[in-house]
Design a protein around this motif. Structure first.
Motif, PDB file in Angstrom:
ATOM      1  N   ILE A 177     -15.402  -2.450  -1.229  1.00 29.58           N
ATOM      2  CA  ILE A 177     -15.600  -2.672  -2.667  1.00 29.58           C
ATOM      3  C   ILE A 177     -16.690  -3.708  -2.925  1.00 29.58           C
ATOM      4  O   ILE A 177     -17.023  -3.994  -4.059  1.00 29.58           O
ATOM      5  CB  ILE A 177     -14.299  -3.121  -3.378  1.00 29.58           C
ATOM      6  CG1 ILE A 177     -13.787  -4.446  -2.826  1.00 29.58           C
ATOM      7  CG2 ILE A 177     -13.228  -2.049  -3.290  1.00 29.58           C
ATOM      8  CD1 ILE A 177     -12.757  -5.116  -3.730  1.00 29.58           C
ATOM      9  N   LEU A 178     -17.259  -4.287  -1.843  1.00 32.26           N
ATOM     10  CA  LEU A 178     -18.237  -5.354  -2.021  1.00 32.26           C
ATOM     11  C   LEU A 178     -19.675  -4.866  -1.825  1.00 32.26           C
ATOM     12  O   LEU A 178     -20.619  -5.662  -1.784  1.00 32.26           O
ATOM     13  CB  LEU A 178     -17.941  -6.508  -1.055  1.00 32.26           C
ATOM     14  CG  LEU A 178     -16.532  -7.104  -1.190  1.00 32.26           C
ATOM     15  CD1 LEU A 178     -16.300  -8.186  -0.161  1.00 32.26           C
ATOM     16  CD2 LEU A 178     -16.291  -7.647  -2.598  1.00 32.26           C
ATOM     17  N   GLY A 179     -19.841  -3.545  -1.696  1.00 31.81           N
ATOM     18  CA  GLY A 179     -21.188  -2.964  -1.625  1.00 31.81           C
ATOM     19  C   GLY A 179     -21.981  -3.440  -0.421  1.00 31.81           C
ATOM     20  O   GLY A 179     -23.215  -3.414  -0.467  1.00 31.81           O
ATOM     21  N   GLY A 180     -21.283  -3.876   0.619  1.00 27.70           N
ATOM     22  CA  GLY A 180     -21.991  -4.369   1.801  1.00 27.70           C
ATOM     23  C   GLY A 180     -22.939  -5.509   1.466  1.00 27.70           C
ATOM     24  O   GLY A 180     -23.951  -5.695   2.127  1.00 27.70           O
TER      25      GLY A 180
ATOM     26  N   LEU B 100       0.832  -1.209   0.000  1.00 27.99           N
ATOM     27  CA  LEU B 100       0.000   0.000   0.000  1.00 27.99           C
ATOM     28  C   LEU B 100       0.864   1.256   0.000  1.00 27.99           C
ATOM     29  O   LEU B 100       1.908   1.297   0.608  1.00 27.99           O
ATOM     30  CB  LEU B 100      -0.902   0.030   1.238  1.00 27.99           C
ATOM     31  CG  LEU B 100      -1.886  -1.130   1.378  1.00 27.99           C
ATOM     32  CD1 LEU B 100      -2.672  -0.968   2.655  1.00 27.99           C
ATOM     33  CD2 LEU B 100      -2.807  -1.210   0.188  1.00 27.99           C
ATOM     34  N   GLY B 101       0.384   2.274  -0.683  1.00 25.63           N
ATOM     35  CA  GLY B 101       1.086   3.556  -0.665  1.00 25.63           C
ATOM     36  C   GLY B 101       2.254   3.592  -1.626  1.00 25.63           C
ATOM     37  O   GLY B 101       2.776   4.644  -1.931  1.00 25.63           O
ATOM     38  N   LYS B 102       2.712   2.435  -2.125  1.00 22.73           N
ATOM     39  CA  LYS B 102       3.834   2.436  -3.046  1.00 22.73           C
ATOM     40  C   LYS B 102       3.393   1.948  -4.411  1.00 22.73           C
ATOM     41  O   LYS B 102       3.162   2.736  -5.322  1.00 22.73           O
ATOM     42  CB  LYS B 102       4.975   1.576  -2.503  1.00 22.73           C
ATOM     43  CG  LYS B 102       5.528   2.152  -1.213  1.00 22.73           C
ATOM     44  CD  LYS B 102       6.831   1.473  -0.836  1.00 22.73           C
ATOM     45  CE  LYS B 102       7.281   1.934   0.549  1.00 22.73           C
ATOM     46  NZ  LYS B 102       7.274   0.853   1.513  1.00 22.73           N
ATOM     47  N   THR B 103       3.239   0.628  -4.556  1.00 22.44           N
ATOM     48  CA  THR B 103       2.928   0.122  -5.893  1.00 22.44           C
ATOM     49  C   THR B 103       1.521  -0.437  -6.013  1.00 22.44           C
ATOM     50  O   THR B 103       1.096  -0.808  -7.085  1.00 22.44           O
ATOM     51  CB  THR B 103       3.924  -0.987  -6.291  1.00 22.44           C
ATOM     52  OG1 THR B 103       3.865  -1.999  -5.299  1.00 22.44           O
ATOM     53  CG2 THR B 103       5.323  -0.458  -6.392  1.00 22.44           C
ATOM     54  N   SER B 104       0.784  -0.507  -4.914  1.00 22.41           N
ATOM     55  CA  SER B 104      -0.533  -1.125  -4.997  1.00 22.41           C
ATOM     56  C   SER B 104      -1.554  -0.157  -5.598  1.00 22.41           C
ATOM     57  O   SER B 104      -1.822   0.890  -5.029  1.00 22.41           O
ATOM     58  CB  SER B 104      -0.981  -1.551  -3.607  1.00 22.41           C
ATOM     59  OG  SER B 104      -2.202  -2.239  -3.709  1.00 22.41           O
TER      60      SER B 104
ATOM     61  N   ALA C 248     -10.874  -5.335   3.354  1.00 26.25           N
ATOM     62  CA  ALA C 248     -10.467  -4.044   3.923  1.00 26.25           C
ATOM     63  C   ALA C 248     -10.774  -2.915   2.940  1.00 26.25           C
ATOM     64  O   ALA C 248     -10.900  -1.762   3.335  1.00 26.25           O
ATOM     65  CB  ALA C 248      -8.991  -4.059   4.288  1.00 26.25           C
ATOM     66  N   GLY C 249     -10.867  -3.231   1.641  1.00 28.16           N
ATOM     67  CA  GLY C 249     -11.319  -2.229   0.681  1.00 28.16           C
ATOM     68  C   GLY C 249     -10.205  -1.433   0.020  1.00 28.16           C
ATOM     69  O   GLY C 249      -9.022  -1.741   0.162  1.00 28.16           O
ATOM     70  N   SER C 250     -10.614  -0.378  -0.710  1.00 31.28           N
ATOM     71  CA  SER C 250      -9.676   0.406  -1.518  1.00 31.28           C
ATOM     72  C   SER C 250      -9.391   1.760  -0.879  1.00 31.28           C
ATOM     73  O   SER C 250     -10.045   2.144   0.083  1.00 31.28           O
ATOM     74  CB  SER C 250     -10.259   0.603  -2.911  1.00 31.28           C
ATOM     75  OG  SER C 250     -11.454   1.347  -2.836  1.00 31.28           O
ATOM     76  N   GLN C 251      -8.424   2.449  -1.450  1.00 32.79           N
ATOM     77  CA  GLN C 251      -8.032   3.802  -1.006  1.00 32.79           C
ATOM     78  C   GLN C 251      -7.674   3.790   0.482  1.00 32.79           C
ATOM     79  O   GLN C 251      -8.044   4.697   1.229  1.00 32.79           O
ATOM     80  CB  GLN C 251      -9.141   4.840  -1.251  1.00 32.79           C
ATOM     81  CG  GLN C 251      -9.865   4.733  -2.583  1.00 32.79           C
ATOM     82  CD  GLN C 251      -8.968   5.018  -3.778  1.00 32.79           C
ATOM     83  OE1 GLN C 251      -7.823   5.494  -3.616  1.00 32.79           O
ATOM     84  NE2 GLN C 251      -9.435   4.734  -4.985  1.00 32.79           N
ATOM     85  N   ARG C 252      -6.933   2.759   0.908  1.00 30.15           N
ATOM     86  CA  ARG C 252      -6.579   2.695   2.330  1.00 30.15           C
ATOM     87  C   ARG C 252      -5.384   3.577   2.621  1.00 30.15           C
ATOM     88  O   ARG C 252      -4.453   3.671   1.832  1.00 30.15           O
ATOM     89  CB  ARG C 252      -6.259   1.251   2.724  1.00 30.15           C
ATOM     90  CG  ARG C 252      -7.524   0.398   2.835  1.00 30.15           C
ATOM     91  CD  ARG C 252      -7.200  -1.056   2.639  1.00 30.15           C
ATOM     92  NE  ARG C 252      -6.479  -1.597   3.785  1.00 30.15           N
ATOM     93  CZ  ARG C 252      -5.794  -2.725   3.741  1.00 30.15           C
ATOM     94  NH1 ARG C 252      -5.711  -3.422   2.636  1.00 30.15           N
ATOM     95  NH2 ARG C 252      -5.168  -3.157   4.814  1.00 30.15           N
ATOM     96  N   GLN C 253      -5.411   4.194   3.798  1.00 29.40           N
ATOM     97  CA  GLN C 253      -4.339   5.107   4.187  1.00 29.40           C
ATOM     98  C   GLN C 253      -3.133   4.345   4.727  1.00 29.40           C
ATOM     99  O   GLN C 253      -2.008   4.808   4.623  1.00 29.40           O
ATOM    100  CB  GLN C 253      -4.822   6.093   5.251  1.00 29.40           C
ATOM    101  CG  GLN C 253      -5.996   6.948   4.798  1.00 29.40           C
ATOM    102  CD  GLN C 253      -5.690   7.715   3.513  1.00 29.40           C
ATOM    103  OE1 GLN C 253      -4.598   8.256   3.353  1.00 29.40           O
ATOM    104  NE2 GLN C 253      -6.628   7.738   2.578  1.00 29.40           N
ATOM    105  N   ALA C 254      -3.372   3.199   5.331  1.00 24.27           N
ATOM    106  CA  ALA C 254      -2.276   2.437   5.934  1.00 24.27           C
ATOM    107  C   ALA C 254      -2.644   0.967   5.984  1.00 24.27           C
ATOM    108  O   ALA C 254      -3.805   0.612   5.775  1.00 24.27           O
ATOM    109  CB  ALA C 254      -1.999   2.935   7.355  1.00 24.27           C
ATOM    110  N   ALA C 255      -1.645   0.135   6.265  1.00 23.34           N
ATOM    111  CA  ALA C 255      -1.856  -1.313   6.240  1.00 23.34           C
ATOM    112  C   ALA C 255      -2.898  -1.767   7.258  1.00 23.34           C
ATOM    113  O   ALA C 255      -3.582  -2.753   7.054  1.00 23.34           O
ATOM    114  CB  ALA C 255      -0.536  -2.038   6.504  1.00 23.34           C
ATOM    115  N   ASP C 256      -3.037  -1.020   8.382  1.00 18.61           N
ATOM    116  CA  ASP C 256      -4.014  -1.459   9.388  1.00 18.61           C
ATOM    117  C   ASP C 256      -5.329  -0.677   9.295  1.00 18.61           C
ATOM    118  O   ASP C 256      -6.186  -0.795  10.157  1.00 18.61           O
ATOM    119  CB  ASP C 256      -3.419  -1.354  10.798  1.00 18.61           C
ATOM    120  CG  ASP C 256      -2.874   0.030  11.080  1.00 18.61           C
ATOM    121  OD1 ASP C 256      -2.386   0.287  12.183  1.00 18.61           O
ATOM    122  OD2 ASP C 256      -2.948   0.884  10.158  1.00 18.61           O
TER     123      ASP C 256
END
Ligand code: HEC
Ligand code: HEC
Length: 344
Positions: free
Chosen positions: A167-170, A135-139, A153-161
């Motif tokens: 992305i699954l629309g609940g 995340l934050g580099k090449t993902s 955990a979904g997309s556009q995450r700020q950090a690994a945790d």
């Protein structure tokens, strides 16, 4: 004819023959390398999408056991999984292209859609080759599609945790980001085209009639595999080869104080529903699996992340050996091999 003319003719013929030979070897080596067992025609992956253009013949599935498997559009399989609640442990049902009832699960049927190449069209890169854990580099889109934990955990995450955008629309497939990116939304470079997504058919799951005939307990719908209370995906240990003998020693020092010698007797655990630490020999049957990799992953999750047992106020908790760095991944692989060896 003079000797000179003869010389010129012979040399020309010789040069031509040698040239042709070099040319043929060049083409062979270029295609097959320095080997006489040329592998160029061999299929690269186990799962091959079935081309559905016109009346294309179904390709011969070399070395693939498709017996009892269902044929289903990959995107329908995703929809069935998402709609059923996107579980990583419970099986879900779907209808195959012939309308027969089938069932599948996350690890064998859904995960490959994200992790394997050539699923959505021949030559397609795997989704997780762009959506990696880095995340934050090449993902791409800070979305990690390598594991169940990453997918949920979904997309556009700020950090690994951190959690990101679901992305699954609940559970609402038509309104999910995944549906939008694959089917309804604007085209994204590197993604399969909507038409390819629509026509990708794979072998997955198994027909329900066969599943009940086989009567395998691990495939019984609704049986929930025990999972640790702490979140996180499998560690690198599950990809390593473990040494059960070395695992036995690590176990005696680190695990036996709670799980007993050779995992055969858990110490009392007041305040927990079970009343004692679980025995690992025999281990909880939901963790056991005939597939070594699946069994290893089930055990690994507890060792990596630890777990608080159910109950009002459990005195003893399972420590997070991997996350805390107390044991390294090779030691955990050894422990997994040992625990599995206790449960043949
Ligand atoms: C070649 C690299 C590449 C591959 C392969 C790839 N993606 Fe993507 N994906 C991207 C990029 C880049 C974006 C971000 C596009 C943008 O927002 O402009 C993206 C965005 C997404 C998003 C939207 C995230 C958001 O919050 O906007 C989803 C969902 C997604 N991809 C799923 C998939 C799935 C499923 C697959 C496999 C079928 C896949 N991707 C394969 C590069 C890739
Ligand atoms: C401090 C006590 C303690 C130690 C030491 C300990 N465990 Fe545990 N372990 C527990 C408890 C308590 C649970 C039950 C967790 C739960 O129910 O969520 C557990 C659960 C497990 C489980 C899941 C079993 C099941 O039936 O759900 C495995 C596998 C496991 N431990 C392996 C190990 C290994 C391998 C070690 C050594 C590296 C180890 N444990 C060391 C307390 C301990």
């Amino acid at each position: 004819m003079t000797d000179d003319v003869r010389k010129v003719i012979y040399t020309t013929v010789l040069v031509f023959v040698v040239g042709v030979l070099i040319w043929i070897s060049f083409i062979f080596i270029n295609a097959c390398g320095f080997s006489f067992t040329c592998n160029q025609g061999k299929p690269l992956v186990e799962r091959t999408p079935i081309p559905t253009v016109g009346h294309a013949p179904i390709p011969a599935f070399v070395n693939q056991d498709t017996s009892g498997k269902c044929q289903v559009r990959a995107v329908d399989l995703l929809e069935a999984w998402v709609t059923a609640g996107a579980s990583d442990t419970k099986t879900f049902t779907f209808n195959d292209v012939n309308g027969n009832a089938c069932e599948g699960n996350f690890s064998q049927d859904v995960h490959p859609l994200f992790a394997e190449a050539n699923i959505w069209y021949s030559g397609a890169a795997s989704c997780d080759s762009c959506h990696s854990p880095d995340l934050g580099k090449t993902s791409a889109a800070n979305l990690d599609l390598t594991t169940y934990a990453g997918i949920t955990a979904g997309s556009q995450r700020q950090a690994a945790d951190a959690k990101g955008n679901d992305i699954l629309g609940g559970g609402d497939w038509q309104n999910s980001k995944l549906y939008e990116t694959l089917v309804s939304g604007p085209e994204i470079t590197g993604h399969p085209q909507a038409s390819a997504v629509g026509s990708a058919v794979i072998f997955a799951g198994k027909s329900t009639s066969e599943a009940s005939a086989a009567g395998t307990p691990e495939a019984t719908p609704g049986v929930e595999i025990a999972r640790p209370s702490n979140p996180g995906g499998p560690g690198a240990a599950v990809t390593m080869t473990g040494d059960a003998q070395s695992g036995a020693q690590i176990f005696a020092t680190n695990c036996a104080p709670c799980h007993g010698s050779q995992g055969a007797a858990g110490v009392p655990n007041p305040g927990s529903d079970d009343g004692s630490v679980p025995v690992l020999n025999p281990i909880d049957p939901t963790l056991k699996d005939p597939n070594y990799q699946t069994f290893a992953t089930n055990v690994d999750l507890f060792i990596q992340h630890g777990s608080t047992p159910a109950g009002p106020d459990p005195v003893i908790k399972m420590p997070a050996w991997g996350d805390s760095g107390t044991l390294n991944q090779q030691q955990i692989a050894d422990l997994i091999a040992y625990v599995i060896s206790l449960n043949p």
